[in-house]
Motif scaffolding. Structure first.
Motif, PDB file in Angstrom:
ATOM      1  N   ALA A  28      48.835 -14.145 -25.098  1.00 50.38           N
ATOM      2  CA  ALA A  28      48.183 -13.378 -23.800  1.00 50.38           C
ATOM      3  C   ALA A  28      46.611 -13.205 -24.340  1.00 50.38           C
ATOM      4  N   LEU A  29      46.351 -12.883 -25.279  1.00 53.77           N
ATOM      5  CA  LEU A  29      45.020 -12.702 -25.592  1.00 53.77           C
ATOM      6  C   LEU A  29      44.107 -13.920 -25.727  1.00 53.77           C
ATOM      7  N   ALA A  30      44.950 -15.180 -26.029  1.00 52.87           N
ATOM      8  CA  ALA A  30      44.022 -16.405 -25.517  1.00 52.87           C
ATOM      9  C   ALA A  30      44.018 -16.900 -24.222  1.00 52.87           C
ATOM     10  N   ALA A  31      44.690 -16.136 -23.502  1.00 56.68           N
ATOM     11  CA  ALA A  31      44.658 -16.547 -22.081  1.00 56.68           C
ATOM     12  C   ALA A  31      43.367 -16.046 -21.155  1.00 56.68           C
ATOM     13  N   TYR A  32      42.723 -15.202 -21.848  1.00 52.97           N
ATOM     14  CA  TYR A  32      41.535 -14.708 -21.006  1.00 52.97           C
ATOM     15  C   TYR A  32      39.992 -14.700 -21.753  1.00 52.97           C
ATOM     16  N   PRO A  33      39.695 -15.993 -22.080  1.00 52.71           N
ATOM     17  CA  PRO A  33      38.383 -16.100 -22.675  1.00 52.71           C
ATOM     18  C   PRO A  33      37.120 -15.612 -22.209  1.00 52.71           C
ATOM     19  N   PRO A  34      36.230 -15.362 -23.033  1.00 56.18           N
ATOM     20  CA  PRO A  34      35.093 -14.844 -22.534  1.00 56.18           C
ATOM     21  C   PRO A  34      34.396 -15.510 -21.296  1.00 56.18           C
ATOM     22  N   GLU A  35      33.543 -14.951 -20.505  1.00 57.91           N
ATOM     23  CA  GLU A  35      33.054 -15.662 -19.519  1.00 57.91           C
ATOM     24  C   GLU A  35      31.292 -15.150 -19.724  1.00 57.91           C
ATOM     25  N   ASN A  36      30.610 -16.281 -19.520  1.00 59.15           N
ATOM     26  CA  ASN A  36      29.299 -16.272 -19.763  1.00 59.15           C
ATOM     27  C   ASN A  36      28.960 -15.488 -21.284  1.00 59.15           C
ATOM     28  N   GLY A  37      29.920 -15.807 -22.201  1.00 59.98           N
ATOM     29  CA  GLY A  37      29.556 -15.197 -23.448  1.00 59.98           C
ATOM     30  C   GLY A  37      30.171 -13.747 -23.648  1.00 59.98           C
ATOM     31  N   LYS A  38      30.595 -13.244 -22.449  1.00 58.19           N
ATOM     32  CA  LYS A  38      30.977 -11.526 -22.586  1.00 58.19           C
ATOM     33  C   LYS A  38      32.654 -11.650 -22.549  1.00 58.19           C
ATOM     34  N   PRO A  39      33.003 -11.135 -23.636  1.00 60.88           N
ATOM     35  CA  PRO A  39      34.388 -10.698 -23.660  1.00 60.88           C
ATOM     36  C   PRO A  39      35.084  -9.683 -22.526  1.00 60.88           C
ATOM     37  N   ARG A  40      36.250 -10.205 -21.997  1.00 56.91           N
ATOM     38  CA  ARG A  40      36.889  -9.492 -20.865  1.00 56.91           C
ATOM     39  C   ARG A  40      38.105  -8.648 -21.115  1.00 56.91           C
ATOM     40  N   ILE A  41      38.607  -8.684 -22.286  1.00 55.51           N
ATOM     41  CA  ILE A  41      39.846  -8.087 -22.257  1.00 55.51           C
ATOM     42  C   ILE A  41      39.788  -6.681 -22.629  1.00 55.51           C
ATOM     43  N   HIS A  42      40.434  -5.917 -22.075  1.00 64.44           N
ATOM     44  CA  HIS A  42      40.577  -4.356 -22.301  1.00 64.44           C
ATOM     45  C   HIS A  42      42.061  -4.295 -22.929  1.00 64.44           C
ATOM     46  N   TRP A  43      42.100  -4.311 -24.092  1.00 63.70           N
ATOM     47  CA  TRP A  43      43.566  -4.543 -24.818  1.00 63.70           C
ATOM     48  C   TRP A  43      44.304  -3.325 -25.259  1.00 63.70           C
ATOM     49  N   ILE A  44      45.461  -2.922 -24.545  1.00 62.42           N
ATOM     50  CA  ILE A  44      46.274  -1.834 -24.793  1.00 62.42           C
ATOM     51  C   ILE A  44      47.054  -2.218 -25.994  1.00 62.42           C
ATOM     52  N   VAL A  45      47.264  -1.650 -27.071  1.00 59.63           N
ATOM     53  CA  VAL A  45      47.991  -2.353 -28.154  1.00 59.63           C
ATOM     54  C   VAL A  45      48.713  -0.930 -29.026  1.00 59.63           C
ATOM     55  N   GLY A  46      49.983  -0.961 -29.420  1.00 54.79           N
ATOM     56  CA  GLY A  46      50.566  -0.176 -30.093  1.00 54.79           C
ATOM     57  C   GLY A  46      52.059   0.197 -29.716  1.00 54.79           C
ATOM     58  N   GLY A  47      52.604   1.098 -30.502  1.00 53.13           N
ATOM     59  CA  GLY A  47      54.045   1.264 -30.331  1.00 53.13           C
ATOM     60  C   GLY A  47      54.769   1.708 -31.501  1.00 53.13           C
TER      61      GLY A  47
END
Length: 448
Positions: A320-339
């Motif tokens: 899932a993290l690999a599925a959304y690479p940066p665009e124009n050098g800008k990272p795009r993922i706001h990752w909600i992680v934990g449990g």
């Protein structure tokens, strides 16, 4: 339900009365068959008391029986039912074999069978969605959705789309799929097979059951999969995604290399069913994914909200993290992680930290994830899911992705991953106003 005169007057023993087993008993009884049913659980047997004989086939003389129908969960390599049935010359089969035997009595139709190690469910749901949006009568079953025998027969021209595990294929002998799809084959379930080669051959049997007039769709991604296509008489369409030229951005629920294989497999299979390129592209574009598995919840103000709650360990989250690479050098993922953590560390997720704009940690594992991530990305310790989504929404910009892919079990705060995913949907709906109308518009391909 699907019934057949072919079963009338015949005798079957059904071992295991969970969903597929219960549906099998109902279909056989409605077809006029003699049925002996058994399950170790009293509660599973109760619905059939007084309707058929309840007895353990392992303790029976099976002379004259036409088949023993077992659940795919029964391990044929260790369970005594197979050698016991063989003593009486009785085949051990599954509900998919019964469906195959019932096909001549159904309205004219086609069957797409999909197997492989990874991606079966998504590819099955995607083929079904493409057909449905193209106006083709269709249903899906097998290892997904309702048991196939519990479903109503399709009208003439319909297409049954079946996800088939190796366990189900092991119990099937007569299923000639009009289109058989073989995805990747990698080591799995080796406790049920004597070797990896035996496991791969089990998958390959789906192709081996096809007639010369059928079509096979085979991925080139694994050597074991390619080997199963040797010496086949039917047409074989091989596909390879390594140098795929097209942009996946118009398929919001099919991001990442793993989903590219699923998408190309579905596209190729639907081409073999003679759908037009426009019909196929429309289906790819409007597919929202399976619940809790890279599921597109909504697109709001240019931000994608993705529910990947089923990712309960780092190995599942990494794609899932690999599925959304940066665009124009800008990272795009706001990752909600934990449990509730299953293991310590980031595992393969560490390879994709460059794709993360910010991480929002929740649950018992939140503090540990924060420690691991803070040297690399911006981290906000949110603790609760609602707070994490709210903070992510406040920070995300058009083109970004708010991704719930927790890399942890859910049991610290939720009953299961499904409850966690449902809570994420509810929070997103409350914060964005994502009503049913917006969901419908999204599925129709409109801009929202």
């Amino acid at each position: 339900m699907i019934t057949a005169k072919a079963f009338s007057g015949k005798s079957y023993a059904v071992l295991g009365l969970a969903r597929s087993g219960a549906a099998t008993v109902e279909a056989l009884l409605a077809s006029g068959a003699r049925v002996v049913a058994w399950d170790r659980q009293d509660v599973a047997r109760e619905p059939f008391e007084g309707r058929c004989e309840l007895a353990d086939p392992l303790e029976m003389d099976l002379t004259g029986f036409d088949g023993v129908v077992v659940s795919p969960g029964v391990p044929l390599n260790t369970h005594p039912i197979k050698p016991h049935a063989e003593k009486f010359g009785v085949p051990v089969i599954g509900d998919i074999e019964l469906f195959a035997l019932a096909r001549p009595e159904l309205p004219p139709h086609k069957v797409v069978g999909i197997t492989g190690t990874n991606g079966k469910s998504t590819t099955t749901a995607l083929v079904h969605h493409i057909l449905k949006t193209a106006g083709v009568p269709t249903t899906m079953g097998g290892n997904i959705g309702l048991p196939i025998l519990a479903q109503e027969p399709l009208p003439e021209g319909g297409v049954y789309v079946l996800e088939l595990s190796s366990y189900q294929i092991d119990l099937t002998y007569s299923l000639d799929c009009d289109v058989a799809v073989l995805l990747n084959i990698t080591p799995d379930h080796l406790d049920r097979y004597e070797s990896f080669e035996a496991y791969a051959a089990s998958k390959g049997r789906l192709l081996g059951m096809q007639s010369e007039t059928s079509s096979a769709v085979v991925s080139s991604s694994t050597e074991a999969g390619l080997k199963q296509a040797n010496d086949l008489d039917q047409f074989v369409a091989f596909f390879d995604t390594k140098n795929w030229p097209e942009d996946q951005s118009s398929w919001p629920a099919l991001q990442g290399p793993h989903n590219l294989e699923n998408a190309v497999a579905a596209r190729t299979a639907c081409g073999e069913l003679h759908l037009s390129p426009e019909q196929i592209e429309n289906g790819l574009r409007t597919f929202t994914g399976l619940p809790h598995r890279m599921e597109l919840v909504t697109r709001h103000e240019g931000v994608l909200y993705i529910n990947d709650s089923k990712a309960t360990n780092p190995d599942s989250t990494a794609p899932a993290l690999a599925a959304y690479p940066p665009e124009n050098g800008k990272p795009r993922i706001h990752w909600i992680v934990g449990g509730l953590p299953k293991e310590d560390g980031l595992g393969p997720c560490e390879q994709h930290l460059g794709n993360i704009a910010a991480a929002y940690t929740i649950g018992d594992a939140g503090p540990r994830f924060a420690e691991l991530l803070e040297p690399h990305v911006h981290v906000e310790r949110a603790e609760m899911l609602q707070e994490a989504v709210s903070r992510a929404k406040a920070s995300a910009q058009s083109g970004d992705v708010i991704l719930l892919s927790p890399a942890c079990a859910s049991f610290d705060q939720f009953r299961d991953y499904e409850a966690r995913g449902a809570a994420f949907r509810q929070v997103v709906a409350a914060l964005t106003g994502a009503s049913e109308e917006i969901q419908s518009a999204l599925q129709a391909g409109d801009t929202v």
